[in-house]
Design a protein around this motif. Structure first.
Motif, PDB file in Angstrom:
ATOM      1  N   ILE A 135       0.858  -1.183   0.000  1.00 45.94           N
ATOM      2  CA  ILE A 135       0.000   0.000   0.000  1.00 45.94           C
ATOM      3  C   ILE A 135       0.895   1.234   0.000  1.00 45.94           C
ATOM      4  CG2 ILE A 135      -1.813   1.221   1.247  1.00 45.94           C
ATOM      5  CD1 ILE A 135      -2.721  -1.467   0.213  1.00 45.94           C
ATOM      6  N   ASP A 136       0.551   2.211  -0.844  1.00 40.09           N
ATOM      7  CA  ASP A 136       1.309   3.460  -0.895  1.00 40.09           C
ATOM      8  C   ASP A 136       1.326   4.115   0.478  1.00 40.09           C
ATOM      9  OD1 ASP A 136       2.448   5.948  -1.944  1.00 40.09           O
ATOM     10  OD2 ASP A 136       0.457   6.755  -1.522  1.00 40.09           O
ATOM     11  N   ILE A 137       2.492   4.589   0.864  1.00 45.98           N
ATOM     12  CA  ILE A 137       2.599   5.341   2.113  1.00 45.98           C
ATOM     13  C   ILE A 137       2.142   6.764   1.835  1.00 45.98           C
ATOM     14  CG2 ILE A 137       4.194   6.231   3.840  1.00 45.98           C
ATOM     15  CD1 ILE A 137       6.006   3.812   3.209  1.00 45.98           C
ATOM     16  N   ASN A 138       1.223   7.258   2.620  1.00 47.82           N
ATOM     17  CA  ASN A 138       0.802   8.652   2.467  1.00 47.82           C
ATOM     18  C   ASN A 138       1.724   9.521   3.328  1.00 47.82           C
ATOM     19  OD1 ASN A 138      -0.374  11.161   2.434  1.00 47.82           O
ATOM     20  ND2 ASN A 138      -2.452  10.349   2.392  1.00 47.82           N
ATOM     21  N   GLU A 139       2.829   9.917   2.708  1.00 53.64           N
ATOM     22  CA  GLU A 139       3.832  10.675   3.462  1.00 53.64           C
ATOM     23  C   GLU A 139       3.251  11.986   3.995  1.00 53.64           C
ATOM     24  OE1 GLU A 139       4.147   9.573   0.405  1.00 53.64           O
ATOM     25  OE2 GLU A 139       5.828   8.191   0.314  1.00 53.64           O
ATOM     26  N   CYS A 140       2.318  12.552   3.243  1.00 55.84           N
ATOM     27  CA  CYS A 140       1.744  13.850   3.649  1.00 55.84           C
ATOM     28  C   CYS A 140       1.051  13.741   5.005  1.00 55.84           C
ATOM     29  CB  CYS A 140       0.762  14.340   2.591  1.00 55.84           C
ATOM     30  SG  CYS A 140       1.508  14.558   0.964  1.00 55.84           S
ATOM     31  N   THR A 153       1.604  16.864  -1.750  1.00 55.66           N
ATOM     32  CA  THR A 153       0.660  16.079  -2.545  1.00 55.66           C
ATOM     33  C   THR A 153       1.154  14.638  -2.557  1.00 55.66           C
ATOM     34  OG1 THR A 153       0.301  18.007  -3.950  1.00 55.66           O
ATOM     35  CG2 THR A 153      -0.463  15.880  -4.783  1.00 55.66           C
ATOM     36  N   ASN A 154       0.298  13.743  -2.092  1.00 57.10           N
ATOM     37  CA  ASN A 154       0.682  12.335  -2.085  1.00 57.10           C
ATOM     38  C   ASN A 154       0.610  11.767  -3.500  1.00 57.10           C
ATOM     39  OD1 ASN A 154       1.390   9.866  -0.862  1.00 57.10           O
ATOM     40  ND2 ASN A 154      -0.725   9.190  -1.101  1.00 57.10           N
ATOM     41  N   THR A 155       1.592  10.926  -3.845  1.00 59.76           N
ATOM     42  CA  THR A 155       1.583  10.254  -5.134  1.00 59.76           C
ATOM     43  C   THR A 155       1.892   8.780  -4.895  1.00 59.76           C
ATOM     44  OG1 THR A 155       3.936  10.610  -5.515  1.00 59.76           O
ATOM     45  CG2 THR A 155       2.454  12.333  -6.303  1.00 59.76           C
ATOM     46  N   PRO A 156       1.537   7.910  -5.824  1.00 59.80           N
ATOM     47  CA  PRO A 156       1.836   6.487  -5.636  1.00 59.80           C
ATOM     48  C   PRO A 156       3.344   6.266  -5.511  1.00 59.80           C
ATOM     49  CG  PRO A 156       0.281   6.788  -7.435  1.00 59.80           C
ATOM     50  CD  PRO A 156       0.770   8.154  -7.058  1.00 59.80           C
ATOM     51  N   GLY A 157       3.745   5.757  -4.378  1.00 57.06           N
ATOM     52  CA  GLY A 157       5.158   5.463  -4.150  1.00 57.06           C
ATOM     53  C   GLY A 157       5.985   6.646  -3.734  1.00 57.06           C
ATOM     54  N   SER A 158       5.389   7.816  -3.712  1.00 51.25           N
ATOM     55  CA  SER A 158       6.181   8.985  -3.363  1.00 51.25           C
ATOM     56  C   SER A 158       5.257  10.105  -2.895  1.00 51.25           C
ATOM     57  CB  SER A 158       7.005   9.423  -4.570  1.00 51.25           C
ATOM     58  OG  SER A 158       7.881  10.447  -4.212  1.00 51.25           O
ATOM     59  N   PHE A 159       5.724  11.337  -3.036  1.00 45.98           N
ATOM     60  CA  PHE A 159       4.941  12.519  -2.687  1.00 45.98           C
ATOM     61  C   PHE A 159       5.635  13.691  -3.368  1.00 45.98           C
ATOM     62  CE2 PHE A 159       7.893  14.663   0.145  1.00 45.98           C
ATOM     63  CZ  PHE A 159       8.786  13.653   0.410  1.00 45.98           C
TER      64      PHE A 159
HETATM   65 CA   LIG Z   1       2.946   8.210  -1.359  1.00 51.81          CA
END
Ligand SMILES: [Ca+2]
Ligand SMILES: [Ca+2]
Ligand SMILES: [Ca+2]
Ligand SMILES: [Ca+2]
Length: 352
Positions: A135-140, A153-159
């Motif tokens: 599951i993508d980590i919501n770093e935000c 802005t959260n993105t799949p695999g990143s932010f």
């Molecule tokens: Ca993310």
């Protein structure tokens, strides 16, 4: 069918199959001369005391047919498989489920690794294992202070951090840093002090100066030099000089295309210098030495420019074009930058 012999020593040919109730129960009774036999199906064995086909309890045979729970049944048995295992088609064995195959796309976008009795997900950076999935980590949401001063802005695999104007993204992309406009643009505040602030900067003007519409230019008020700063030193100069303000319309009444520039002569303090003898500072004009400065009479087609020379294509009537250079000696009497009247060439003679 397993062939089981019946009793051997009966005196006469009795049909045991019909005379002994429940004989060969679960199986088939076959009468024979002087005897009988029971044929028991698979999963049953013959009990020669009870004369019946009896269920075999495979589960207590010690053969460990199922890895785990064995359930005996009449004529057979079944395996009860634990999680992660499946019964074989005949129900008599438990085998590992290869979840990576049976659940296509599991662990996506990570890698599925089958294990005996289970499996595991190997997730790429920016993902974490949740409920057997990547599951993508919501770093935000999970990282306090992320994108400090900016928007996360959260993105799949990143932010992604979006920085507001006046901020730049840090090298690791995790926060926004204020731009120090004062350090990056030395002299950005004209005649004032630059104060860096988060996201911006401001110019602070010295006493007597105010910011103009540009926000970076400190301009003085329209002053009559003779009446104020230079009254004692330049008596009867009669010049109305502006201190840097383009909109200083009051100064434009001053006479003409003249440059009474450097106050290099302060009566009683400094002797006059003949600037005209050092070469022609006027460029496309005629230099006339005066006490305390020099004047330029611009040639036809040339106008006073910002560098105290007569220049072509100079916008007219704009005081900003007439700012004087700093006069080193004027510093001695108050660090004032003289701004000169700028007006179109007139017929009037150069004024002292
Ligand atoms: Ca993310
Ligand atoms: Ca059985
Ligand atoms: Ca497995
Ligand atoms: Ca700043």
């Amino acid at each position: 069918m397993r062939m089981i012999k019946g009793l051997e020593n009966l005196p006469s040919n009795i049909d045991e199959c019909s005379e002994i109730p429940a004989i060969c129960s679960n199986g088939v009774c076959i009468n024979q001369i002087g005897s009988f036999r029971c044929e028991c199906p698979i999963g049953f064995s013959y009990n020669n005391i009870l004369l019946i086909c009896e269920d075999i309890d495979e589960c207590s045979s010690g053969e460990n047919l199922c890895q785990r729970n064995c359930i005996n049944s009449i004529g057979s048995f079944q395996c009860l498989c634990q999680e992660g295992y499946d019964r074989t088609l005949d129900g008599k064995n438990c085998v590992d489920i290869n979840e990576c195959v049976s659940l296509p796309g599991t662990c996506s976008p990570g890698t599925c690794q089958n294990l005996e009795g289970s499996f595991r997900c190997i997730c790429p950076p920016g993902y974490e294992v949740q409920n057997d999935n990547c599951i993508d980590i919501n770093e935000c949401e999970e990282e306090p202070n992320i994108c400090l001063f900016g928007t996360c802005t959260n993105t799949p695999g990143s932010f992604q951090c979006i920085c507001p104007p006046g901020f730049v993204l840090s090298d690791n992309g995790r926060r926004c840093f204020d731009v120090n406009e004062c350090a990056e643009n030395l002299g950005i505040c004209i005649n004032g002090a630059c104060i860096n602030t988060d996201g911006s900067f401001r110019c602070e003007c010295p006493f007597g100066y105010n910011l103009d519409y540009t926000g970076v230019n400190c301009v003085g008020e329209c002053r009559e030099v003779g009446a104020e700063l230079f009254h004692d030193h330049l008596p009867n100069s009669g010049l109305d000089l502006c201190l840097g303000l383009p909109e200083c319309t009051g100064c434009r009444k001053a006479p003409t295309r003249v440059f009474p520039v450097t106050t290099n002569a302060i009566p009683g303090l400094h002797p006059d210098t003949d600037e005209c003898s050092i070469g022609n500072p006027c460029g496309n004009g005629t230099c006339t030495n005066v006490v305390g400065g020099f004047e330029c009479t611009c040639d036809e087609g040339f106008e006073p420019g910002p560098m105290m020379t007569c220049e072509g294509n100079v916008p007219l009537g704009h005081g900003a074009q007439c700012l004087s250079r700093w006069s080193p000696r004027s510093l001695a009497v108050g660090s004032v930058q003289l701004a000169l009247p700028c007006s179109k060439k007139a017929d009037s003679p150069v004024r002292q």
